[in-house]
Design a protein around this motif. Structure first.
Motif, PDB file in Angstrom:
ATOM      1  N   LEU A   9      -8.196   1.278  -2.617  1.00 36.04           N
ATOM      2  CA  LEU A   9      -7.181   2.303  -2.869  1.00 36.04           C
ATOM      3  C   LEU A   9      -6.626   2.851  -1.561  1.00 36.04           C
ATOM      4  O   LEU A   9      -5.404   2.989  -1.399  1.00 36.04           O
ATOM      5  CB  LEU A   9      -7.789   3.423  -3.710  1.00 36.04           C
ATOM      6  CG  LEU A   9      -6.855   4.591  -4.060  1.00 36.04           C
ATOM      7  CD1 LEU A   9      -5.661   4.100  -4.864  1.00 36.04           C
ATOM      8  CD2 LEU A   9      -7.604   5.664  -4.842  1.00 36.04           C
ATOM      9  N   LEU A  10      -7.509   3.154  -0.624  1.00 28.92           N
ATOM     10  CA  LEU A  10      -7.045   3.666   0.667  1.00 28.92           C
ATOM     11  C   LEU A  10      -6.228   2.623   1.427  1.00 28.92           C
ATOM     12  O   LEU A  10      -5.219   2.955   2.068  1.00 28.92           O
ATOM     13  CB  LEU A  10      -8.245   4.105   1.509  1.00 28.92           C
ATOM     14  CG  LEU A  10      -9.008   5.339   1.015  1.00 28.92           C
ATOM     15  CD1 LEU A  10     -10.200   5.611   1.912  1.00 28.92           C
ATOM     16  CD2 LEU A  10      -8.097   6.552   0.959  1.00 28.92           C
ATOM     17  N   GLY A  11      -6.669   1.354   1.363  1.00 28.96           N
ATOM     18  CA  GLY A  11      -5.913   0.295   2.028  1.00 28.96           C
ATOM     19  C   GLY A  11      -4.507   0.158   1.466  1.00 28.96           C
ATOM     20  O   GLY A  11      -3.540  -0.024   2.216  1.00 28.96           O
ATOM     21  N   ALA A  12      -4.387   0.261   0.138  1.00 29.28           N
ATOM     22  CA  ALA A  12      -3.067   0.172  -0.486  1.00 29.28           C
ATOM     23  C   ALA A  12      -2.193   1.355  -0.085  1.00 29.28           C
ATOM     24  O   ALA A  12      -1.001   1.190   0.207  1.00 29.28           O
ATOM     25  CB  ALA A  12      -3.215   0.106  -2.004  1.00 29.28           C
ATOM     26  N   MET A  13      -2.785   2.547  -0.070  1.00 25.96           N
ATOM     27  CA  MET A  13      -2.007   3.736   0.313  1.00 25.96           C
ATOM     28  C   MET A  13      -1.542   3.647   1.768  1.00 25.96           C
ATOM     29  O   MET A  13      -0.378   3.942   2.075  1.00 25.96           O
ATOM     30  CB  MET A  13      -2.855   4.990   0.093  1.00 25.96           C
ATOM     31  CG  MET A  13      -3.174   5.275  -1.362  1.00 25.96           C
ATOM     32  SD  MET A  13      -4.309   6.665  -1.553  1.00 25.96           S
ATOM     33  CE  MET A  13      -3.382   7.990  -0.798  1.00 25.96           C
ATOM     34  N   VAL A  14      -2.437   3.227   2.656  1.00 28.42           N
ATOM     35  CA  VAL A  14      -2.058   3.094   4.060  1.00 28.42           C
ATOM     36  C   VAL A  14      -1.014   2.001   4.240  1.00 28.42           C
ATOM     37  O   VAL A  14      -0.050   2.158   5.004  1.00 28.42           O
ATOM     38  CB  VAL A  14      -3.304   2.801   4.925  1.00 28.42           C
ATOM     39  CG1 VAL A  14      -2.908   2.475   6.357  1.00 28.42           C
ATOM     40  CG2 VAL A  14      -4.256   3.986   4.905  1.00 28.42           C
ATOM     41  N   GLY A  15      -1.179   0.876   3.527  1.00 30.55           N
ATOM     42  CA  GLY A  15      -0.215  -0.217   3.635  1.00 30.55           C
ATOM     43  C   GLY A  15       1.173   0.195   3.190  1.00 30.55           C
ATOM     44  O   GLY A  15       2.172  -0.106   3.863  1.00 30.55           O
ATOM     45  N   VAL A  16       1.261   0.894   2.054  1.00 27.07           N
ATOM     46  CA  VAL A  16       2.568   1.354   1.571  1.00 27.07           C
ATOM     47  C   VAL A  16       3.165   2.367   2.545  1.00 27.07           C
ATOM     48  O   VAL A  16       4.374   2.345   2.829  1.00 27.07           O
ATOM     49  CB  VAL A  16       2.426   1.958   0.160  1.00 27.07           C
ATOM     50  CG1 VAL A  16       3.730   2.610  -0.277  1.00 27.07           C
ATOM     51  CG2 VAL A  16       2.031   0.876  -0.846  1.00 27.07           C
ATOM     52  N   GLY A  17       2.320   3.249   3.078  1.00 23.19           N
ATOM     53  CA  GLY A  17       2.819   4.232   4.035  1.00 23.19           C
ATOM     54  C   GLY A  17       3.366   3.579   5.293  1.00 23.19           C
ATOM     55  O   GLY A  17       4.434   3.959   5.788  1.00 23.19           O
ATOM     56  N   ILE A  18       2.640   2.579   5.821  1.00 22.91           N
ATOM     57  CA  ILE A  18       3.116   1.877   7.018  1.00 22.91           C
ATOM     58  C   ILE A  18       4.398   1.105   6.715  1.00 22.91           C
ATOM     59  O   ILE A  18       5.311   1.036   7.547  1.00 22.91           O
ATOM     60  CB  ILE A  18       2.020   0.942   7.549  1.00 22.91           C
ATOM     61  CG1 ILE A  18       0.834   1.749   8.068  1.00 22.91           C
ATOM     62  CG2 ILE A  18       2.563   0.036   8.652  1.00 22.91           C
ATOM     63  CD1 ILE A  18      -0.321   0.896   8.549  1.00 22.91           C
ATOM     64  N   ALA A  19       4.487   0.526   5.515  1.00 22.58           N
ATOM     65  CA  ALA A  19       5.689  -0.224   5.136  1.00 22.58           C
ATOM     66  C   ALA A  19       6.920   0.676   5.154  1.00 22.58           C
ATOM     67  O   ALA A  19       7.968   0.314   5.700  1.00 22.58           O
ATOM     68  CB  ALA A  19       5.491  -0.850   3.753  1.00 22.58           C
ATOM     69  N   PHE A  20       6.807   1.861   4.586  1.00 21.91           N
ATOM     70  CA  PHE A  20       7.956   2.777   4.588  1.00 21.91           C
ATOM     71  C   PHE A  20       8.219   3.342   5.979  1.00 21.91           C
ATOM     72  O   PHE A  20       9.370   3.615   6.324  1.00 21.91           O
ATOM     73  CB  PHE A  20       7.723   3.909   3.589  1.00 21.91           C
ATOM     74  CG  PHE A  20       8.000   3.515   2.166  1.00 21.91           C
ATOM     75  CD1 PHE A  20       9.295   3.504   1.678  1.00 21.91           C
ATOM     76  CD2 PHE A  20       6.981   3.132   1.323  1.00 21.91           C
ATOM     77  CE1 PHE A  20       9.574   3.139   0.370  1.00 21.91           C
ATOM     78  CE2 PHE A  20       7.233   2.762   0.017  1.00 21.91           C
ATOM     79  CZ  PHE A  20       8.539   2.754  -0.468  1.00 21.91           C
ATOM     80  N   LEU A  21       7.166   3.507   6.789  1.00 16.54           N
ATOM     81  CA  LEU A  21       7.377   3.974   8.155  1.00 16.54           C
ATOM     82  C   LEU A  21       8.138   2.945   8.973  1.00 16.54           C
ATOM     83  O   LEU A  21       9.071   3.286   9.722  1.00 16.54           O
ATOM     84  CB  LEU A  21       6.027   4.276   8.801  1.00 16.54           C
ATOM     85  CG  LEU A  21       6.077   4.734  10.276  1.00 16.54           C
ATOM     86  CD1 LEU A  21       6.852   6.040  10.391  1.00 16.54           C
ATOM     87  CD2 LEU A  21       4.674   4.879  10.842  1.00 16.54           C
TER      88      LEU A  21
END
Length: 254
Positions: free
Chosen positions: A183-195
């Motif tokens: 779950l944390l990996g998915a949240m961080v991945g989506v956050g980095i993608a939008f960044l």
């Protein structure tokens, strides 16, 4: 002027950075699995229950509501006493432990159900047998010393701590840890993608030109691949070339 983003644009960003997101999810799961299985020490629990009654002056007297209420009010006091150095220091001495009473206190948990005189003592340790010994010895020491500390004459053990044939550790929990890591990996991945999408200031369409440069678009040169060229047009050009339908300059241009 406020910028808005549609659901379609969100999905396009996620799809564009899908490899990054999946890589972070898989990496987080692998790291969690390695830490859980190879770095964390499994801990085992053992629990015992006992009941404490206040001293009765008359053996023939019956319990009344006030007696029960008084016993319930004293439960919190018992919970503090059983984790005090007066009890735990004797436990350390009896079991010949290499830890202090303060460290032992971190391994002991005392609780009682609401409106109940039953007290549960839970001991946690990497060794399941030692965990059972900690719980049982703590209750035994408490039972021996409580008459001299408080006006209590009856400590009855309801269920001593026992070790089963195949004890299971209570921590760490591999599935829970890996699930949280995913779950944390998915949240961080989506956050980095939008960044990354936000930091990307390259111009990709005529809309970007209008928004960023403020100049009108006069025309667009489309990109064409070989698959976009119609076969019949290509064959026509080839036939004309063979018949000399084009001048040398035209052939060179083709």
């Amino acid at each position: 002027m406020e910028e808005t983003i549609s659901l379609k644009e969100i999905m396009e960003v996620i799809k564009k950075r899908m490899l990054l997101i999946v890589s972070l999810v898989v990496g987080a799961a692998l790291i969690s699995a390695i830490v859980t299985f190879f770095m964390l020490t499994p801990n085992y629990e053992a629990s015992t229950q006992f009941i404490v009654n206040q001293e009765q002056q008359d053996p023939a007297a019956q319990y009344n509501v006030n007696d029960i209420r008084t016993n319930l009010e004293l439960i919190n006091t018992y919970n503090v006493i059983i984790k005090s150095p007066a009890i735990l220091e004797d436990v350390v001495s009896d079991l010949d432990l290499s830890i202090s009473s303060g460290q032992l206190q971190q391994k002991i948990t005392v609780s009682s159900a609401e409106n109940s005189q039953v007290v549960t003592v839970v001991a946690t340790d990497p060794d399941p047998n030692l965990a059972a010994d900690l719980a049982n010895t703590t209750v035994n020491v408490f039972r021996e010393k409580i008459p001299s500390i408080m006006n209590v004459d009856n400590v009855s053990v309801l269920s001593p701590a026992e070790v089963g044939p195949n004890p299971s550790p209570v921590s760490p929990k591999p599935l829970l840890n890996i699930g949280i890591a995913i779950l944390l990996g998915a949240m961080v991945g989506v956050g980095i993608a939008f960044l990354l999408e936000y930091l990307d200031n390259t111009i990709k369409s005529e809309i970007d030109i209008d928004n960023k440069l403020g100049v009108p678009v006069l025309g667009v040169i489309s990109h064409m691949d070989e698959k976009d060229v119609r076969p019949d047009n290509v064959q026509t050009v080839v036939n004309r070339t063979k018949r000399g339908g084009f001048s040398g300059t035209q052939k060179k241009s083709i």
